[in-house]
Scaffold this motif. Sequence first.
Motif, short mmCIF file in Angstrom:
data_model
loop_
_atom_site.label_atom_id
_atom_site.label_comp_id
_atom_site.label_asym_id
_atom_site.label_seq_id
_atom_site.Cartn_x
_atom_site.Cartn_y
_atom_site.Cartn_z
N ASP A 19 41.50 36.16 33.68
CA ASP A 19 42.67 36.88 34.06
C ASP A 19 43.52 37.14 32.75
OD1 ASP A 19 44.84 37.82 35.59
OD2 ASP A 19 45.47 35.82 36.54
N ARG A 25 47.46 40.92 39.57
CA ARG A 25 46.26 40.52 39.65
C ARG A 25 45.25 41.33 38.85
NH1 ARG A 25 42.15 40.83 44.70
NH2 ARG A 25 40.77 39.39 44.08
N VAL A 49 39.57 26.95 46.31
CA VAL A 49 40.23 27.41 45.04
C VAL A 49 41.15 26.40 44.72
CG1 VAL A 49 40.16 30.00 45.39
CG2 VAL A 49 41.96 28.68 45.95
N THR A 53 44.99 29.07 41.06
CA THR A 53 44.62 30.17 41.72
C THR A 53 45.45 30.84 42.60
OG1 THR A 53 42.41 29.72 40.90
CG2 THR A 53 42.66 31.70 42.60
N ASP A 57 47.36 34.33 42.28
CA ASP A 57 46.83 35.40 42.97
C ASP A 57 47.16 35.28 44.29
OD1 ASP A 57 45.35 36.07 40.81
OD2 ASP A 57 43.47 35.47 41.60
N GLY A 155 37.19 29.68 41.83
CA GLY A 155 38.20 29.67 40.88
C GLY A 155 39.22 28.54 40.91
N GLY A 156 39.88 28.33 39.85
CA GLY A 156 39.92 29.34 38.74
C GLY A 156 38.94 28.26 37.71
#
Length: 222
Positions: A19, A25, A49, A53, A57, A155-156
């Motif tokens: 990122d 995003r 996740v 994250t 996101d 992720g992350g």
Amino acid sequence: MERPYVILSAAVSLDGFLDDDSPDRLVLSNEADFDRVDEVRAGVDAIAVGAGTVRADDPRLQVRSATRRDERLAQGRRATPLRVVFSPSGELDPGARLFSGGDPVVVYTSEAGAAACHVGPEAAEVVATAAREVDLEAALADLAGRGVARLLVEGGGTVHTAFLSADLADEVHVAVAPFLLGERGGARFVYPAPFPQSPARPLRLVEARAIGAVALLVYRRD
Ligand SMILES: Nc1c(N[C@@H]2O[C@H](COP(=O)(O)O)[C@@H](O)[C@H]2O)[nH]c(=O)[nH]c1=O
């Protein structure tokens, strides 16, 4: 100890970032690659996740294709895999998209995190695994007890680092986007840690394929 088969999946820039620093995003995959990820999602029992994250996101973590959702239902599975969040602090926004829609979510946290967590029982089941941290092996054993045979980790970087350094990733899927981000503070695929996947014990490359301009690399740990 019994645990699910773990697939770790990420899209990265050529210089290893997940990122950039912008609030939007970042798209690293292309449509065909997102569809590949959707197929992987459709084949697992749970998708996990980290809390970072969720904050960055606000993911839904659903199977997008209606055909794949129908196939899952025809197999007697839920259309959406169980959604899982790892959050040592328990600091999660109860308004995150993950917690709406009624599909089950499990949050693995610490005892301190469970006390601090504002996500109600109608939105997620909050499970404390250890006093101050998330005990990954305990979380995986708990998931196995819930019938999760295959887990996708999306992720992350902190979660990737925890799984890889503990040698708990059986498969690693990396989609490499054809650009560099050069961010100093951006989220990385992994952070420094003692990794068992060393030059002396490398992963096994089982697939390398072009998906448009994205390079997909698939590794196994055996
Ligand atoms: N940006 C990015 C990914 N981001 C991943 O997708 C998750 C969001 O999924 P969804 O809830 O379906 O929108 C997000 O939390 C992160 O783990 N994945 C990829 O394969 N390629 C990409 O370029």
